[in-house]
Design a protein around this motif. Structure first.
Motif, mmCIF file in Angstrom:
data_model
loop_
_atom_site.group_PDB
_atom_site.id
_atom_site.type_symbol
_atom_site.label_atom_id
_atom_site.label_comp_id
_atom_site.label_asym_id
_atom_site.label_seq_id
_atom_site.Cartn_x
_atom_site.Cartn_y
_atom_site.Cartn_z
ATOM 1 N N MET A 27 0.425 -1.377 -0.013
ATOM 2 C CA MET A 27 -0.065 -0.065 -0.038
ATOM 3 C C MET A 27 0.859 1.310 0.083
ATOM 4 O O MET A 27 0.536 2.279 -0.728
ATOM 5 N N GLU A 28 1.851 1.124 0.838
ATOM 6 C CA GLU A 28 2.842 2.419 0.895
ATOM 7 C C GLU A 28 3.406 2.609 -0.508
ATOM 8 O O GLU A 28 3.537 4.034 -0.970
ATOM 9 N N ARG A 29 3.736 1.602 -1.534
ATOM 10 C CA ARG A 29 4.180 1.892 -2.797
ATOM 11 C C ARG A 29 3.096 2.599 -3.577
ATOM 12 O O ARG A 29 3.499 3.524 -4.481
ATOM 13 N N ALA A 30 1.866 2.044 -3.447
ATOM 14 C CA ALA A 30 0.881 2.703 -4.297
ATOM 15 C C ALA A 30 0.518 4.303 -3.891
ATOM 16 O O ALA A 30 0.376 5.107 -4.736
ATOM 17 N N ALA A 31 0.684 4.670 -2.154
ATOM 18 C CA ALA A 31 0.517 5.738 -2.149
ATOM 19 C C ALA A 31 1.794 6.785 -2.880
ATOM 20 O O ALA A 31 1.546 7.993 -3.319
ATOM 21 N N GLU A 32 2.927 6.291 -2.677
ATOM 22 C CA GLU A 32 4.047 6.972 -3.317
ATOM 23 C C GLU A 32 3.923 6.930 -4.801
ATOM 24 O O GLU A 32 4.277 8.291 -5.343
ATOM 25 N N ALA A 33 3.249 6.273 -5.627
ATOM 26 C CA ALA A 33 3.221 6.296 -6.946
ATOM 27 C C ALA A 33 1.870 7.444 -7.137
ATOM 28 O O ALA A 33 2.376 8.242 -8.139
ATOM 29 N N LEU A 34 0.982 7.433 -6.398
ATOM 30 C CA LEU A 34 -0.105 8.374 -6.531
ATOM 31 C C LEU A 34 0.715 9.937 -6.174
ATOM 32 O O LEU A 34 0.413 10.615 -6.944
ATOM 33 N N GLU A 35 1.518 10.085 -5.320
ATOM 34 C CA GLU A 35 1.978 11.154 -4.994
ATOM 35 C C GLU A 35 2.848 11.690 -5.916
ATOM 36 O O GLU A 35 2.798 12.865 -6.470
ATOM 37 N N ALA A 36 3.829 10.932 -6.532
ATOM 38 C CA ALA A 36 4.553 11.287 -7.599
ATOM 39 C C ALA A 36 3.896 11.669 -8.861
ATOM 40 O O ALA A 36 4.274 12.515 -9.429
ATOM 41 N N GLU A 37 2.951 11.036 -9.224
ATOM 42 C CA GLU A 37 1.934 11.273 -10.451
ATOM 43 C C GLU A 37 1.319 12.749 -10.139
ATOM 44 O O GLU A 37 1.160 13.337 -11.186
ATOM 45 N N LEU A 38 0.591 12.837 -9.128
ATOM 46 C CA LEU A 38 0.146 14.134 -8.692
ATOM 47 C C LEU A 38 1.059 15.381 -8.863
ATOM 48 O O LEU A 38 0.569 16.467 -9.446
ATOM 49 N N ARG A 39 2.444 15.090 -8.506
ATOM 50 C CA ARG A 39 3.601 16.202 -8.650
ATOM 51 C C ARG A 39 3.794 16.422 -10.100
ATOM 52 O O ARG A 39 3.716 17.575 -10.610
ATOM 53 N N ARG A 40 3.822 15.441 -11.120
ATOM 54 C CA ARG A 40 3.733 15.524 -12.457
ATOM 55 C C ARG A 40 2.514 16.114 -13.031
ATOM 56 O O ARG A 40 2.764 17.075 -13.770
ATOM 57 N N LEU A 41 1.214 15.819 -12.542
ATOM 58 C CA LEU A 41 0.083 16.469 -12.927
ATOM 59 C C LEU A 41 -0.014 17.969 -12.597
ATOM 60 O O LEU A 41 -0.006 18.935 -13.599
ATOM 61 N N GLU A 42 0.483 18.339 -11.548
ATOM 62 C CA GLU A 42 0.598 19.734 -11.122
ATOM 63 C C GLU A 42 1.555 20.483 -11.816
ATOM 64 O O GLU A 42 1.443 21.704 -12.343
ATOM 65 N N LEU A 43 2.809 19.765 -12.241
ATOM 66 C CA LEU A 43 3.815 20.467 -12.985
ATOM 67 C C LEU A 43 3.309 20.636 -14.271
ATOM 68 O O LEU A 43 3.511 21.868 -14.920
ATOM 69 N N ARG A 44 2.464 20.009 -14.634
ATOM 70 C CA ARG A 44 2.162 20.097 -16.377
ATOM 71 C C ARG A 44 1.030 21.158 -16.230
ATOM 72 O O ARG A 44 0.961 22.037 -17.253
ATOM 73 N N LEU A 45 0.077 21.220 -15.176
ATOM 74 C CA LEU A 45 -0.734 22.160 -15.158
ATOM 75 C C LEU A 45 -0.268 23.663 -14.875
ATOM 76 O O LEU A 45 -0.650 24.794 -15.728
ATOM 77 N N TRP A 46 0.985 23.602 -14.374
ATOM 78 C CA TRP A 46 1.679 24.743 -14.316
ATOM 79 C C TRP A 46 2.230 25.133 -15.450
ATOM 80 O O TRP A 46 2.152 26.370 -15.884
ATOM 81 N N LEU A 47 2.944 24.395 -16.210
ATOM 82 C CA LEU A 47 3.413 24.606 -17.510
ATOM 83 C C LEU A 47 2.347 25.136 -18.476
ATOM 84 O O LEU A 47 2.435 26.030 -19.400
ATOM 85 N N LEU A 48 1.256 24.450 -18.596
ATOM 86 C CA LEU A 48 0.029 24.758 -19.275
ATOM 87 C C LEU A 48 -0.270 26.250 -19.024
ATOM 88 O O LEU A 48 -0.646 26.962 -20.146
ATOM 89 N N SER A 49 -0.351 26.720 -17.574
ATOM 90 C CA SER A 49 -0.670 27.995 -17.292
ATOM 91 C C SER A 49 0.443 29.227 -17.846
ATOM 92 O O SER A 49 0.206 30.306 -18.008
ATOM 93 N N SER A 50 1.675 28.539 -17.991
ATOM 94 C CA SER A 50 2.919 29.603 -17.811
ATOM 95 C C SER A 50 3.343 29.523 -19.310
ATOM 96 O O SER A 50 4.000 30.921 -19.671
ATOM 97 N N ILE A 51 3.251 28.588 -20.320
ATOM 98 C CA ILE A 51 3.910 28.498 -21.575
ATOM 99 C C ILE A 51 3.008 28.890 -22.460
ATOM 100 O O ILE A 51 1.901 27.879 -22.266
ATOM 101 N N GLY A 52 3.347 29.485 -23.471
ATOM 102 C CA GLY A 52 2.317 29.199 -24.747
ATOM 103 C C GLY A 52 2.232 27.777 -25.233
ATOM 104 O O GLY A 52 2.998 27.007 -25.243
#
Length: 137
Positions: free
Chosen positions: A1-26
């Motif tokens: 279960m810990e591994r699943a939580a770590e995978a979700l946390e990492a993917e959420l960070r990627r998602l947030e980064l991509r959203l930031w890029l989407l709002s910051s870069i043309g």
């Protein structure tokens, strides 16, 4: 279960980064769709899968049976997660799954825009899931 939580946390960070890029870069266009929008949608899809896997792992750790794959078992999974206190609103999770299914099977710029309108709520729900699972100790 810990591994699943770590995978979700990492993917959420990627998602947030991509959203930031989407709002910051043309927009850069990839197959007719702004690339960062497409990448953000893909990160949402993957994050959703990790969240579902975390729910399943946490429930199995607490003795719930593993549901088989398909639409009805996901409803059972989310219902069990709600009863266990892992999710606040099962209907929201079913909506996230619907959007994930739409984005995977019917991708277009319009679908990407509609999915990304849901992403903020999904991130909040996924973070709440991480907190709930970590508090089950």
């Amino acid at each position: 279960m810990e591994r699943a939580a770590e995978a979700l946390e990492a993917e959420l960070r990627r998602l947030e980064l991509r959203l930031w890029l989407l709002s910051s870069i043309g927009p850069m266009v990839f197959m007719g769709v702004p690339a960062y929008r497409a990448w953000a949608v893909k990160a949402f899809e993957t994050s959703f899968e990790h969240a579902a896997a975390l729910m399943e792992a946490a429930l199995q750790e607490r003795g719930f049976p593993k549901p088989c794959r398909g639409n009805e078992p996901f409803r059972l999974l989310v219902g069990r997660a709600k009863r266990a206190g892992m999710v606040g609103n099962a209907g929201e999770w079913r909506r996230y799954r619907d959007w994930r299914n739409v984005s995977v099977h019917h991708y277009s710029d319009d679908v990407a825009r509609r999915v990304l309108n849901e992403v903020g709520a999904f991130i909040d729900s996924a973070r709440a899931l991480l907190v709930a699972v970590s508090n089950f100790g």
